[in-house]
Motif scaffolding. Structure first.
Motif, short mmCIF file in Angstrom:
data_model
loop_
_atom_site.label_atom_id
_atom_site.label_comp_id
_atom_site.label_asym_id
_atom_site.label_seq_id
_atom_site.Cartn_x
_atom_site.Cartn_y
_atom_site.Cartn_z
N ASP A 16 -88.03 -94.10 7.18
CA ASP A 16 -87.82 -95.05 6.09
C ASP A 16 -86.82 -94.53 5.06
O ASP A 16 -86.04 -95.31 4.52
CB ASP A 16 -89.14 -95.46 5.44
CG ASP A 16 -89.84 -94.33 4.71
OD1 ASP A 16 -89.80 -93.18 5.19
OD2 ASP A 16 -90.44 -94.60 3.65
N VAL A 17 -86.82 -93.25 4.82
CA VAL A 17 -85.86 -92.66 3.88
C VAL A 17 -84.46 -92.74 4.47
O VAL A 17 -83.51 -93.12 3.78
CB VAL A 17 -86.25 -91.20 3.52
CG1 VAL A 17 -85.16 -90.54 2.69
CG2 VAL A 17 -87.58 -91.17 2.79
N TRP A 44 -90.26 -83.19 -1.60
CA TRP A 44 -90.81 -83.84 -2.78
C TRP A 44 -91.34 -85.23 -2.43
O TRP A 44 -92.45 -85.61 -2.82
CB TRP A 44 -89.70 -83.90 -3.82
CG TRP A 44 -90.04 -84.47 -5.15
CD1 TRP A 44 -91.06 -84.09 -5.97
CD2 TRP A 44 -89.32 -85.49 -5.83
NE1 TRP A 44 -91.01 -84.82 -7.14
CE2 TRP A 44 -89.95 -85.68 -7.08
CE3 TRP A 44 -88.20 -86.24 -5.53
CZ2 TRP A 44 -89.50 -86.61 -8.01
CZ3 TRP A 44 -87.74 -87.15 -6.45
CH2 TRP A 44 -88.38 -87.34 -7.68
N ILE A 45 -90.57 -85.97 -1.65
CA ILE A 45 -90.98 -87.31 -1.21
C ILE A 45 -92.20 -87.22 -0.29
O ILE A 45 -93.17 -87.96 -0.45
CB ILE A 45 -89.80 -88.03 -0.53
CG1 ILE A 45 -88.74 -88.38 -1.58
CG2 ILE A 45 -90.28 -89.27 0.22
CD1 ILE A 45 -87.39 -88.78 -1.01
N LEU A 46 -92.17 -86.29 0.65
CA LEU A 46 -93.26 -86.16 1.62
C LEU A 46 -94.57 -85.70 0.98
O LEU A 46 -95.65 -85.98 1.51
CB LEU A 46 -92.86 -85.19 2.73
CG LEU A 46 -91.79 -85.70 3.69
CD1 LEU A 46 -91.24 -84.57 4.55
CD2 LEU A 46 -92.33 -86.83 4.55
N GLN A 47 -94.51 -85.03 -0.16
CA GLN A 47 -95.72 -84.54 -0.83
C GLN A 47 -96.44 -85.60 -1.65
O GLN A 47 -97.57 -85.38 -2.09
CB GLN A 47 -95.39 -83.35 -1.73
CG GLN A 47 -95.04 -82.11 -0.97
CD GLN A 47 -94.54 -81.00 -1.88
OE1 GLN A 47 -94.44 -81.16 -3.09
NE2 GLN A 47 -94.20 -79.87 -1.29
N ALA A 48 -95.81 -86.74 -1.85
CA ALA A 48 -96.44 -87.81 -2.64
C ALA A 48 -97.72 -88.28 -1.95
O ALA A 48 -97.73 -88.52 -0.75
CB ALA A 48 -95.47 -88.97 -2.83
N LYS A 56 -91.42 -94.29 -5.97
CA LYS A 56 -90.76 -93.88 -7.22
C LYS A 56 -89.82 -92.70 -6.95
O LYS A 56 -88.71 -92.64 -7.48
CB LYS A 56 -91.83 -93.51 -8.25
CG LYS A 56 -91.30 -93.12 -9.59
CD LYS A 56 -92.45 -92.82 -10.54
CE LYS A 56 -91.93 -92.21 -11.83
NZ LYS A 56 -93.02 -91.79 -12.71
N ARG A 57 -90.27 -91.75 -6.14
CA ARG A 57 -89.45 -90.58 -5.82
C ARG A 57 -88.23 -90.95 -4.98
O ARG A 57 -87.14 -90.42 -5.20
CB ARG A 57 -90.30 -89.52 -5.12
CG ARG A 57 -91.32 -88.90 -6.06
CD ARG A 57 -92.23 -87.92 -5.37
NE ARG A 57 -93.20 -87.39 -6.33
CZ ARG A 57 -94.06 -86.44 -6.04
NH1 ARG A 57 -94.11 -85.90 -4.83
NH2 ARG A 57 -94.91 -86.02 -6.96
N ILE A 58 -88.42 -91.84 -4.03
CA ILE A 58 -87.28 -92.30 -3.22
C ILE A 58 -86.26 -92.99 -4.14
O ILE A 58 -85.06 -92.72 -4.05
CB ILE A 58 -87.73 -93.24 -2.09
CG1 ILE A 58 -88.55 -92.47 -1.05
CG2 ILE A 58 -86.52 -93.91 -1.43
CD1 ILE A 58 -89.23 -93.35 -0.01
N ALA A 59 -86.75 -93.86 -5.01
CA ALA A 59 -85.85 -94.58 -5.93
C ALA A 59 -85.10 -93.60 -6.83
O ALA A 59 -83.90 -93.78 -7.08
CB ALA A 59 -86.65 -95.57 -6.77
N GLN A 60 -85.78 -92.56 -7.30
CA GLN A 60 -85.11 -91.56 -8.15
C GLN A 60 -84.03 -90.83 -7.36
O GLN A 60 -82.92 -90.63 -7.86
CB GLN A 60 -86.11 -90.56 -8.72
CG GLN A 60 -85.43 -89.52 -9.60
CD GLN A 60 -86.39 -88.52 -10.22
OE1 GLN A 60 -87.54 -88.85 -10.48
NE2 GLN A 60 -85.91 -87.31 -10.46
N MET A 72 -83.02 -83.93 -9.03
CA MET A 72 -84.42 -83.77 -9.41
C MET A 72 -84.57 -83.80 -10.94
O MET A 72 -85.29 -83.02 -11.53
CB MET A 72 -85.00 -82.48 -8.84
CG MET A 72 -84.82 -82.30 -7.35
SD MET A 72 -85.94 -83.25 -6.33
CE MET A 72 -87.42 -82.29 -6.48
N GLY A 73 -83.84 -84.70 -11.57
CA GLY A 73 -83.92 -84.87 -13.01
C GLY A 73 -83.09 -83.91 -13.83
O GLY A 73 -83.03 -84.02 -15.06
#
Length: 80
Positions: A16-17, A44-48, A56-60, A72-73
């Motif tokens: 999906d990513v 990071w995405i996989l740990q959600a 939210k992480r994918i969108a970021q 990562m911000g």
């Protein structure tokens, strides 16, 4: 991604990513990032734990790739 020099666990690219990166024409921007950044985003995405957190992480990640100046911000400038 050339992960041969990474010492941490290598995270697989979820389908999906990959589809989102391709669908939003951001795969090239993703591939231009250093291997550790590519791997960190995926980990990071996989740990959600919750679907909404994952989204939210994918969108970021997508927004940071689109803008090109964040990772990562944190501020990021690509090496030339």
């Amino acid at each position: 991604m050339d992960t041969s020099r990474l010492k941490r666990k290598i995270n697989p690219m979820p389908k999906d990513v990959e589809e989102r990166l391709v669908g939003e024409n951001l795969m090239e921007a993703y591939r231009k990032r250093p291997p550790y950044q590519q791997n960190d985003y995926l980990g990071w995405i996989l740990q959600a734990k919750k679907p909404e957190t994952r989204e939210k992480r994918i969108a970021q990640m997508l927004e940071e790739l689109r803008s090109g100046d964040k990772y990562m911000g944190m501020d990021y400038r690509a090496k030339r």
